[in-house]
Structures are given as C-alpha cells and as structure tokens.
Design an enzyme around this catalytic site. Structure first.
Site, PDB file in Angstrom:
ATOM      1  CB  ILE A 113      -1.028   0.185   0.931  1.00  0.00           C
ATOM      2  CG1 ILE A 113      -1.982   1.625   1.439  1.00  0.00           C
ATOM      3  CG2 ILE A 113      -0.375  -0.086   2.872  1.00  0.00           C
ATOM      4  CD1 ILE A 113      -3.207   1.643   2.449  1.00  0.00           C
ATOM      5  CB  SER A 114       1.081   4.107  -2.593  1.00  0.00           C
ATOM      6  OG  SER A 114       1.302   2.898  -3.411  1.00  0.00           O
ATOM      7  CD  GLN A 115       6.239   7.865   1.377  1.00  0.00           C
ATOM      8  OE1 GLN A 115       6.690   7.390   1.036  1.00  0.00           O
ATOM      9  NE2 GLN A 115       6.774   8.859   1.956  1.00  0.00           N
TER      10      GLN A 115
END
Ligand code: SAH
Length: 200
Positions: free
Chosen positions: A50-52
């Site tokens: 999951i992206s930052q």
C-alpha cells in the site's frame, strides 16, 4: 497523519480532506493496523505494498493543480486505498489490478466504505481500459520503464496523467494532453513496485 502531510508540504485542502475521510487502517492487515497512519508503505501480500500516504497525497495534488479530476483511471489498485481517496474528489474512478486476489481484497475493502463511484476491473492496466476511455485523469501506482503509449492515447483532451518513470531511479512524470500535443514534466524521485504486463 493529515497534520503531518501538511507539514510535509501538501497544500491542496481538497486532497487533505479526502485523506482525512478514508481510514487507512481498514486497508492493511489487522496485525499492521498500529502502523497504518505512519508515513510508510506497508505489505499487502503478493509482494505488493500500500503506497506511503505522502506519495498518495502528493500524486493527487500534482494531478489536481486547481482543476477537477473528472473521470479517473487508476492503474494498480492494490488494496484499494488510493482508489478510495480518489473517489472522494473524482467524479468516477476506474481502478485496474492485475493480481486477482488483490482485486478481491480491494473489492472487499471498498464495499465496507460503500463508495458508489468506484469500479474495479481485473486487467492488465498497462493497456489502460479502452472500454471506459477517454479519461480526464490517469494515475499509475506502479513504476514504468517508460511512459506507456496506450495510456497516453486514453487521455481526454486537456487530460493529465502521472506515472513513476525510470529504470533504476524513478521520477513522478506528468503528461498533459493539449489536442495532440503531450507536454511532459518531471517531479520528485519515488520508489514503486514495477508495472508488469499480463494478469495473474
Ligand atoms: N494503489 C495502491 C498501491 C498498489 S501497489 C494503494 O492504494 O496502496 C501497485 C499495484 O500495481 C500492485 O497491486 C500491482 O499488482 C499493480 N500492478 C502492477 N502492474 C500492473 C498492471 N500492468 N496492471 C494493473 N495493475 C498492476
């Protein structure tokens, strides 16, 4: 988390409000929920992340730049987090994922939030989504070696696309379509999982 995004330089209030409305802990494994609001990518299985939060906010901010997102294509839905954030400010979100179990996970996560304007599709997003094109906004959540040509073609007139581009070092690369002219500009360095082809 939203206060920290502000400190990190995110200025677009619509983006900050959207980030505020989407509970990130619902998108990660229960065992990682305590880290859900840290500014870090987290594993979601199948070697994906999951992206930052900062990168999610920054990408949407670059794409908005004072305009509406309109009909939006996201390539690389993963667990559905960014699609949920986009759905708060875009008219319609089409999110494409090439790993079937992740798509199922995204579907389940998004169902919990009852978002009526997100559609998920199991497909190779490097080819875009021809049946729903053209798009006002295209956001690619995986790193491409070069700008995917089919995605460029699916941009509406006046449309904007943001893609992490590069082999080795990746940079956020913005493509703005004006008529048949595509203007490119480069933003900060990022690190994304690779944009692959085919489905699995
Ligand atoms: N948007 C997600 C981040 C997902 S990570 C979030 O909100 O957290 C990137 C995702 O892109 C992975 O799930 C990976 O499977 C997917 N991906 C990579 N290449 C793809 C392709 N060609 N088509 C669709 N999805 C792709």
């Amino acid at each position: 988390m939203v206060e920290r995004l502000r400190e990190q330089g995110i200025r677009d209030e619509a983006v900050l409000a959207a980030m505020m409305r989407v509970p990130r802990h619902l998108f990660v494994d229960q065992g990682l929920a305590y880290s859900a609001y840290d500014d870090t990518p987290l594993p979601i299985g199948y070697q994906q992340t999951i992206s930052q939060p900062y990168v999610v906010a920054r990408m949407i901010e670059i794409l908005r730049a004072g305009r509406e997102l309109g009909r939006t294509l996201e390539v690389g839905a993963g667990c559905g987090y960014q699609a949920a954030v986009l759905s708060q400010i875009a008219t319609e979100v089409f999110a494409v994922e090439r790993i079937r179990p992740l798509l199922d996970l995204a579907r389940e996560n998004l169902r919990t939030l009852r978002l009526a304007n997100v559609r998920l599709k199991y497909a190779d997003g490097s080819l875009g989504l021809p049946e729903a094109a053209p798009f006002d906004t295209i956001i690619v959540a995986a790193g491409a070696r070069e700008l995917p040509a089919s995605l460029k073609q699916q941009l509406a007139a006046g449309g904007r696309m943001l893609v992490p581009v590069g082999s080795g070092d990746q940079h956020l690369t913005l493509v703005e379509r004006q008529g048949n002219v595509y203007r490119e500009s480069r933003f900060e360095a990022v690190r994304f999982v690779p944009l692959l082809t085919g489905t699995e």
